[in-house]
Enzyme design. Structure first.
Site, PDB file in Angstrom:
ATOM      1  N   GLY A 343      47.447  68.563 -98.770  1.00 50.23           N
ATOM      2  CA  GLY A 343      48.718  68.031 -99.247  1.00 50.23           C
ATOM      3  C   GLY A 343      49.368  69.068-100.147  1.00 50.23           C
ATOM      4  O   GLY A 343      48.776  70.106-100.426  1.00 50.23           O
ATOM      5  N   SER A 344      50.582  68.765-100.584  1.00 50.16           N
ATOM      6  CA  SER A 344      51.212  69.716-101.495  1.00 50.16           C
ATOM      7  C   SER A 344      52.200  68.998-102.402  1.00 50.16           C
ATOM      8  O   SER A 344      52.526  67.832-102.207  1.00 50.16           O
ATOM      9  CB  SER A 344      51.936  70.795-100.696  1.00 50.16           C
ATOM     10  N   CYS A 349      49.390  73.376-104.102  1.00 51.91           N
ATOM     11  CA  CYS A 349      48.892  72.585-102.984  1.00 51.91           C
ATOM     12  C   CYS A 349      47.474  72.094-103.211  1.00 51.91           C
ATOM     13  O   CYS A 349      46.784  72.525-104.137  1.00 51.91           O
ATOM     14  CB  CYS A 349      48.982  73.401-101.701  1.00 51.91           C
ATOM     15  N   ASP A 459      51.694  56.012-112.297  1.00 51.04           N
ATOM     16  CA  ASP A 459      52.209  56.512-111.019  1.00 51.04           C
ATOM     17  C   ASP A 459      51.473  55.826-109.865  1.00 51.04           C
ATOM     18  O   ASP A 459      51.194  56.446-108.835  1.00 51.04           O
ATOM     19  CB  ASP A 459      52.050  58.035-110.945  1.00 51.04           C
TER      20      ASP A 459
END
Ligand code: ADP
Ligand code: MG
Length: 617
Positions: A343-344, A349, A459
């Site tokens: 993922g990044s 990343c 989050d």
């Protein structure tokens, strides 16, 4: 786990046919008078006892392979309650429709079955011994996997019964039965040398009789020509009530030598793992075949990997040898970084990798900070690492450590199946709603842990719930998280930043106040994302529009696949005032109750049309 019929006032639990008839007689024998009881033969089955024309009619309700319930030849229903409701409107082959429930007299509870009363102890022992867990890891495993474990155990429950003698010969069985009292009906059960076959030894008229018990292709047990049972303990319970072809019914247990402790200490004979050889391949030195639950998968159930079967259920540092070496900063030479990107983000990343520990190598995900990054970003990553370093829970992605080398790197446990939203949108067809509930329950367990430790996540969103596999979720991305001071219940942000507004509660936006209750709000949005199989919340609305939408008292609608109970919970997560919102301990309890009720009903009840097809096929 409660019985799927436990809440029905006309459900009597594990009572015999004669007892059922007695209750119906007392209630007046009107046409259409009925009650429901546990089936003593099939696991999870029932019997409907009905009066018509002053006669008793008993209809076994079988639990089908796909988890639905049906009277032989009748239509399938997703639960016993639904089935009774159906037959109250339409006789559909019965002599008459169900007209009047014969309710239990006040103060009378459903009669627990043998397995019901042993259940809790067995689940605990089974989890402890199978996965070698203790303490919190044990408790969490029990809470999150009770339905799955109960199913496994039901098939080995006989090993804990005092009448089960795990490794005695025919001669020894006779010796035991002839010694002491020789009452008619004294019995024991033992495995035979032939795999998958057992013997029931019974004394009558001072003579011992041995009956062969075989398992048919579908895994059901029966004495040749006799009634078939899902489990050995059900066979025994049934034969206690009814001779069913035996010379006498079972009366008195000839106890196993360690019977008093058997219920507590008897272990499943082999460590159980889905990848183990099938039972036909295993034979003990003394010639008897042990029968671990997972290996005797009857009824074509697919074995599923439980969280405890994976390498990331416990911390790699739960091994004391590894703990000795535990440091926040890892040596670069022990870390292999793969090219593969998982993922990044703005920071850089996330790469796949392997970390070499003292005794083992583990797969890791490595968050690599872009080399050109400034001090502030490095500090942020260090803060994230410090937070994660204080957490250790099966439903939270653990940090392995930090590595300072060509870049600053945060090394974490690997959750290979990736973010929940992406997974669900890609695999919608394969993931039933019950599976979504299971995953959300795990997220609630992780969040409950955070709440107890006084951390706010800030989050929580489906993109930050990562999957180890289809049945195992972990909370990740602690980039915005904060540890609250011991006597604080919220954190006040100094200024607003790049915030995920669609996931934020009103007090976060209006007062920059963040608490576990505002995480609960985000949890509600995460639930919505999950039940829509990864759709974006609030459609195309922009942040300020969403704020107005909420302030005006609006909330997102119930996703089409979402069960009403779960939408009700979601709505409670979106109660405007944080003081009135439930905390994670309530949220977890509510979703747990719902998740257990699904499991005790049927696997994949929500696929009812599909289920109906399978039955008629
Ligand atoms: P950001 O702060 O940019 O959102 P995240 O921590 O959420 O960073 O990671 C970004 C992505 O990297 C995730 O969406 C996921 O695809 C991948 N990822 C992060 N951590 C892991 C992990 N432990 N295992 C597997 N993939 C991961
Ligand atoms: Mg993220």
């Amino acid at each position: 786990m409660p019985d799927a019929a436990a809440h029905l006032p006309f459900f009597y639990g594990s009572i015999s046919r004669a007892e059922a008839e007695e209750h119906l007689k007392l209630a007046g024998m009107a046409d259409g008078l009925f009650l429901l009881r546990q089936c003593l033969r099939s696991l999870g089955g029932y019997v409907l006892s009905l009066v018509y024309d002053l006669q008793f009619h008993h209809y076994p309700i079988e639990r089908q392979l796909n988890g639905t319930y049906a009277i032989a030849g009748g239509k399938p229903h997703c639960g016993p309650a639904e089935l009774c409701e159906f037959y109250s409107k339409d006789a559909d082959g019965l002599p008459c429709a169900l007209r009047k429930p014969c309710n239990r007299p006040s103060g009378m509870e459903p009669q627990p079955g043998v397995f019901d009363s042993l259940r809790e102890t067995m689940v605990r022992d089974y989890v402890r011994q199978t996965w070698k867990l203790e303490g919190d890891a044990l408790e969490q495993a029990i809470i999150s996997q009770a339905p799955q474990v109960e199913k496994l155990i039901a098939t080995t429950a006989h090993e804990r019964m005092p009448w089960y003698h795990s490794s005695i010969s025919r001669e020894e069985a006779e010796r035991k039965l002839y010694s002491g009292s020789q009452h008619d009906g004294k019995f024991l059960l033992r495995p035979r040398k032939e795999q998958g076959s057992y013997a029931l030894s019974l004394i009558y008229g001072k003579t011992v009789y041995h009956y062969l018990i075989n398992q048919d292709k579908s895994g059901k047990y029966c004495i040749p020509e006799g009634t078939k049972f899902d489990t050995l303990w059900q066979l025994v319970e049934y034969l206690k009530l009814k001779a069913d072809g035996l010379i006498y019914c079972l009366k008195e247990i000839c106890p196993n030598a360690n019977a008093s402790t058997a219920a507590v200490v008897a272990a499943p004979t082999l460590p159980v793992h889905p990848s183990m050889p099938r039972r036909n391949d295993t034979l003990n030195s003394d010639g008897y075949t042990p029968e671990p639950a997972r290996l005797t998968k009857s009824q074509g159930e697919k074995s599923r990997v439980l969280p405890m079967d994976t390498s990331v259920y416990e911390s790699p540092y739960s091994d004391p040898e590894e703990l000795k070496e535990k440091k926040l900063f890892l040596k670069r030479e022990n870390l292999i970084i793969d090219e593969v990107e998982l993922g990044s983000g703005n920071f850089g990343c996330v790469r796949k990798g392997v970390y070499k520990m003292r005794k083992k190598q583990i797969d890791v995900a490595i968050k690599v900070l872009k080399s050109a990054n400034e001090k502030a970003e490095k500090e942020e990553m260090m803060k994230e690492a410090q937070i994660m370093h204080q957490l250790d829970n099966p439903y939270i992605v653990r940090i392995i450590g930090v590595c300072k080398a060509e870049a600053l790197m945060l090394v974490m446990e690997m959750a290979i199946a990736g973010p929940l939203n992406k997974f669900l949108s890609a695999k919608k067809e394969e993931v039933p709603v019950s599976n979504v509930v299971e995953l959300l329950h795990q997220v609630s367990m992780g969040m409950k842990y955070l709440e107890e430790k006084n951390f706010v996540h800030r989050d929580l969103a489906a993109r930050n719930v990562l999957l180890v596999n289809q049945h195992y979720a972990k909370i990740s991305d602690f980039g915005l998280s904060k540890a609250l001071a011991a006597d604080d219940s919220y954190y006040t942000a100094r200024s607003a930043g790049k915030w995920p507004l669609k996931w934020y509660a009103p007090e976060c936006i209006n007062y920059r106040k963040f608490s576990s209750r505002s995480d609960v709000w985000s949890y509600g949005v995460t639930m919505w994302e999950a039940f829509t199989y990864g759709q974006k919340p609030y459609k195309k609305m922009k942040g300020p529009e969403v704020i107005k939408f909420i302030e005006d008292g609006n909330r997102m609608d119930c996703p089409s696949e979402c069960p009403p109970d779960m939408y009700a919970l979601m709505r409670d997560c979106w109660i405007y005032k944080w003081e009135d919102r439930p905390g994670f301990s309530d949220v977890e309890q509510r979703i747990r109750t719902y998740y257990y009720s699904l499991a005790s009903k049927a696997e994949g009840v929500e696929d009812a049309p599909q289920a109906a097809k399978a039955t008629s096929a």
